[in-house]
Scaffold this motif. Sequence first.
Motif, PDB file in Angstrom:
ATOM      1  N   THR A 243       0.813  -1.157   0.241  1.00  0.00           N
ATOM      2  CA  THR A 243      -0.070   0.114   0.012  1.00  0.00           C
ATOM      3  C   THR A 243       0.707   1.387   0.080  1.00  0.00           C
ATOM      4  O   THR A 243       0.563   2.122  -0.633  1.00  0.00           O
ATOM      5  N   SER A 246       2.574   1.381  -3.339  1.00  0.00           N
ATOM      6  CA  SER A 246       1.471   2.282  -4.276  1.00  0.00           C
ATOM      7  C   SER A 246       1.288   3.740  -4.046  1.00  0.00           C
ATOM      8  O   SER A 246       1.296   4.457  -4.912  1.00  0.00           O
ATOM      9  N   THR A 250       1.724   6.617  -6.783  1.00  0.00           N
ATOM     10  CA  THR A 250       0.464   7.617  -7.005  1.00  0.00           C
ATOM     11  C   THR A 250       0.760   9.040  -6.869  1.00  0.00           C
ATOM     12  O   THR A 250       0.409   9.879  -7.523  1.00  0.00           O
ATOM     13  N   VAL A 298      -6.571   0.608  -2.980  1.00  0.00           N
ATOM     14  CA  VAL A 298      -5.213  -0.005  -2.733  1.00  0.00           C
ATOM     15  C   VAL A 298      -5.040  -0.956  -1.670  1.00  0.00           C
ATOM     16  O   VAL A 298      -4.597  -2.152  -1.801  1.00  0.00           O
ATOM     17  N   THR A 302      -4.253  -5.075  -1.970  1.00  0.00           N
ATOM     18  CA  THR A 302      -2.790  -5.507  -1.236  1.00  0.00           C
ATOM     19  C   THR A 302      -3.272  -6.645  -0.310  1.00  0.00           C
ATOM     20  O   THR A 302      -2.543  -7.701  -0.111  1.00  0.00           O
ATOM     21  N   GLY A 387      -1.766   3.073  -9.806  1.00  0.00           N
ATOM     22  CA  GLY A 387      -1.432   2.896  -8.437  1.00  0.00           C
ATOM     23  C   GLY A 387      -1.605   1.332  -8.119  1.00  0.00           C
ATOM     24  O   GLY A 387      -0.949   0.409  -7.390  1.00  0.00           O
ATOM     25  N   SER A 391       0.723  -2.146  -7.300  1.00  0.00           N
ATOM     26  CA  SER A 391       0.757  -2.877  -5.905  1.00  0.00           C
ATOM     27  C   SER A 391       0.572  -4.259  -6.178  1.00  0.00           C
ATOM     28  O   SER A 391       1.245  -5.020  -5.213  1.00  0.00           O
TER      29      SER A 391
END
Length: 414
Positions: A243, A246, A250, A298, A302, A387, A391
């Motif tokens: 996370t 990502s 992002t 996200v 994940t 993103g 991930s």
Amino acid sequence: MPPPDEPDEFEEFWRPDPGYVSEDYRRLLEPEHVAMLRALPAAISVLCAVLVVVGLVVLRPTGETRPDLSVVGINPLVFDATVDRVVPQPCSGTTEEDGIPCVLVDFRLTEGPDSGESVTLEYPVSETSPEFSVGDRVVLDYRPEAEERFQYSYFDRQRRPVLLWVAVLFVLAVIAFGRLRGVAALFGLAASVVVLLQFMIPAILDGRSPVLVAIVGAAAIAYVALYGAHGINRMTTVALLGTLASLAMTAILAAVATSAARLTGLASDESFIITLIGPIDLSGLVLAGIVLGSVGAVDDVTITQASAVAELRRARPDISRIQLVRSGLRIGRDHVASMVNTLLLAYAGAAMPLLIFFVLANQSLGTVLNTEIVATEALRTMIGSIGLIASVPFTTWLAAIVALDDPGMEHAGL
């Protein structure tokens, strides 16, 4: 789905030269290297936690006096009332022959300085006028500095009872299905709201960088939401690192895209009002919104990837790392495909009136996309999706490393 040992496009993509990469991969996964790799997630998560705490302290709200929206007509004084009587009649100063109908509405205040008193207001009958029935619960705007007959005006419907009942149903559904895990998830949700309302928004109002506040706040929410809902264990740590990675990607993409697109943040009336009361970085707010909006999707991806790898490892203790990663990525592809569509539909659903307006304007798709309000949402969707995609391989690979020699890793600590 091909058998686990059958090569597929993933293996071909990652192993264009089987001899070289296979040897490199074998060396990386020697016992001493694997032990080090499995210890890294905990160390990195602790380091990131320290940085988040430092960020929370440095960027914390100071409690300084904030701008007063009353200067632009926003009134904080609103009180509950109930509709006691609705009388159709011609508007004041007109007759029935004029054909200008109005309704005279008696409101009984149930709170505020005039609780128990009645207030009578007149409203013209039109498609945009509110409709009243006896017993309706409403909210009235109160301005004590105005003349007595102009002190109260209709503000909105009272929707708190409906929101309360739906919230109760939501909580019961989460607990009924998730049990203790559901209770933990609700705790994470409450903590996220606290971070948002007590740290992020006040800090931005105090003049802190919206981008930094969003990154620190989103990271804090990720820690609380993931560890609060799923416990402190290795797979949760893997999901957390996925996370955070990502979110970093992002934020970088959002910064580049918003700068290149020259988004001003003035696409809504609320943004324009904010500019009248104080110096707030609106373009930074756009970027912050992209970062914050992606964190929920996200961490969903994940934690799903980490859990999927853990379950695969538990079901097949003899599975190889490459097979584990390949199987996890197949799950990730399906999840990402549905999540990308979810992001798009979520933004489209929130902007339905705007989309209808653009359709009625008979403008081309390119013209509509070029408007700042639509371009902002388009960038938000695409950057958030990138993103999400990023991930998946990172989280899957890291989860496979951690899960290798520990089928019961979900019960292990950091």
